[in-house]
Every structure is written in structure tokens, then in C-alpha cells.
Design an enzyme around this catalytic site. Sequence first.
Site, PDB file in Angstrom:
ATOM      1  N   LYS A 168       0.836  -1.208   0.000  1.00  0.00           N
ATOM      2  CA  LYS A 168       0.000   0.000   0.000  1.00  0.00           C
ATOM      3  C   LYS A 168       0.871   1.259   0.000  1.00  0.00           C
ATOM      4  O   LYS A 168       0.569   2.238  -0.708  1.00  0.00           O
ATOM      5  CB  LYS A 168      -0.921   0.000   1.215  1.00  0.00           C
ATOM      6  CG  LYS A 168      -1.800   1.251   1.372  1.00  0.00           C
ATOM      7  CD  LYS A 168      -2.804   1.392   0.236  1.00  0.00           C
ATOM      8  CE  LYS A 168      -3.633   2.680   0.355  1.00  0.00           C
ATOM      9  NZ  LYS A 168      -4.512   2.694   1.533  1.00  0.00           N
TER      10      LYS A 168
ATOM     11  N   LYS B 202       2.236  11.469   4.258  1.00  0.00           N
ATOM     12  CA  LYS B 202       2.455  10.547   5.378  1.00  0.00           C
ATOM     13  C   LYS B 202       2.929   9.192   4.870  1.00  0.00           C
ATOM     14  O   LYS B 202       3.861   8.583   5.411  1.00  0.00           O
ATOM     15  CB  LYS B 202       1.165  10.415   6.186  1.00  0.00           C
ATOM     16  CG  LYS B 202       1.244   9.466   7.382  1.00  0.00           C
ATOM     17  CD  LYS B 202       0.657   8.090   7.071  1.00  0.00           C
ATOM     18  CE  LYS B 202      -0.831   8.162   6.814  1.00  0.00           C
ATOM     19  NZ  LYS B 202      -1.401   6.805   6.557  1.00  0.00           N
TER      20      LYS B 202
END
Length: 271
Positions: free
Chosen positions: A167, A233
Site C-alpha cells: 500500500k 504521510k
Amino acid sequence: MKIGFIGLGSQGGPMAQRLCEAGHDMTLWARRAESLEPFRDGPAHVADSVAALGARCGIVAVCVVDDAGVEAMCADLIPAMAAGGIIIIHATVHPQTCVRLAEQAAARGIALVDAPVSGGGGGATAGTLTVMLGGCADAVATVTPVLRAFAGLIVHLGDVGAGQTAKLINNALMAAHMGLAHHALTAAAAMGVDRQALAALVKVSSGRSFGFDVYARQPDLAAFAHGARLLAKDVRLLGEVTGDTADYAALQGAAQPYLDHVADSHNLQPE
């Protein structure tokens, strides 16, 4: 098997709805009472605590925002769940967070699978999310039929943490594509090429990417502030995983200037 779901936000809410519609025996918990409103007249049970949910359910999905949230939920779930249970982490977090929690869970006979998703709330509602799995084969085989309620594609990538790593790579690549799109369209405009016309051209040409499409339809940098912070992030987390490698530097080099530009346009700092 009774299934618990924690985290009923813009993505987790539709995922839980799909599970309810699939006929699963569901128990829900959310920090915000308003998140439970869409389920008020449905068949799902509502737990008064994370521990109570864990004690009732054999499979528990966690779809909160970050590492701190995942760790807080698991701190209550792991002691409460019976041996043989499975925890599914849908949040996008550091792979080592999942590895560490899996070790804690295994000490009590509980399996943990990391299963971050791609596709957003719309994909969850439509049942077309991509689910990236990391975990042992037995646990993956058990949870896969459950995940089909909201997934269009389910991929087992390896041991615990592999789903999170995949991911992060996917999101860093998305950010890099958006960064390249930003530079390409900005350069074109500086040379007198109509931005909208070029964007329409690229969308049906070999330079196209999903990231380009997302970038091109933003009316201005401000429109992607929230998404850019999340991508920033994830780019940072990938750097923590890979270390200072040439491959990471290439991805970050394409992504970071654009992400910083979006942040600066809002007087924000990337997470």
C-alpha cells in the site's frame, strides 16, 4: 462467525454496510456516536466498548486512521478475544506496527492480518475495493470470503506487513505520478500550451496515469490538501521502511516537491 468492525468513517462506514448487507452477524463500535446513525435501523449490534466487541466476535476489522489508533484498538482487543480469533487491520500504517501487534496477538492464539485497501469510500460502497493482504495462509483463507463483501480484487502479498508495504509503494507511486503531472502541465502552460487542452490529450494518450487524471481534475492545489497530507504521510512511512535507497529517492524526488507545494499553498506541513 460473528464479525466486529471498528472505525465507521468515510471508508469504513461503507465497508461495514456491505458486510451487513452480505448477511454477516455484525457488531460495531465507533468513537463518534453519529457514525453509528446509518446502522440504527439495521441488524448490526453495537458494542459499548472495544473489549466487549472483541469478546463477542471471532473476526474483528479495524479501520481507524493511524498507527496510534490501531495500537489503541489492539490493546483492548487482544486481551478480550478468544484464541482462534483473527484481527484484520485495514488502516494504512507502518508494516512493523502490524508485525509487532501480530506477535502480541499470536501469544494469545490470535492471528493478525494486515489488509489496507485502495478505492476510497466510493469503492467501498460499490464493492470494488482492492485489498492488499499480509498474513499466514490459513488466516488469509479464513478472512477472504468476508472481504469479498466490499472487494473487487484481493491480493495476498506475503507475511504480515506485506500488505502495508504494498500500500505504501502504491501510494508513493500515486504521489509521484501526481507530481510529474503537476510539473508537466505547469511547464506546458509556461510555453503557451492550453492546460485544459493538453490534459484532455494526455488522458487518451500514452502519458496517461490515474495520478495524472486525479491531478488534472483538481480546480486548484487547495482542492487536494487533505489527500496530499495523507500521501505525504505514506511517502514518509515508505522511507522509514526502505531506508535511503536509490529507488525510494526516485519516488520521493518525483512526489515530494508537489506535496510540499500543496502544503505550502495552505500554510500546512505534511504529516
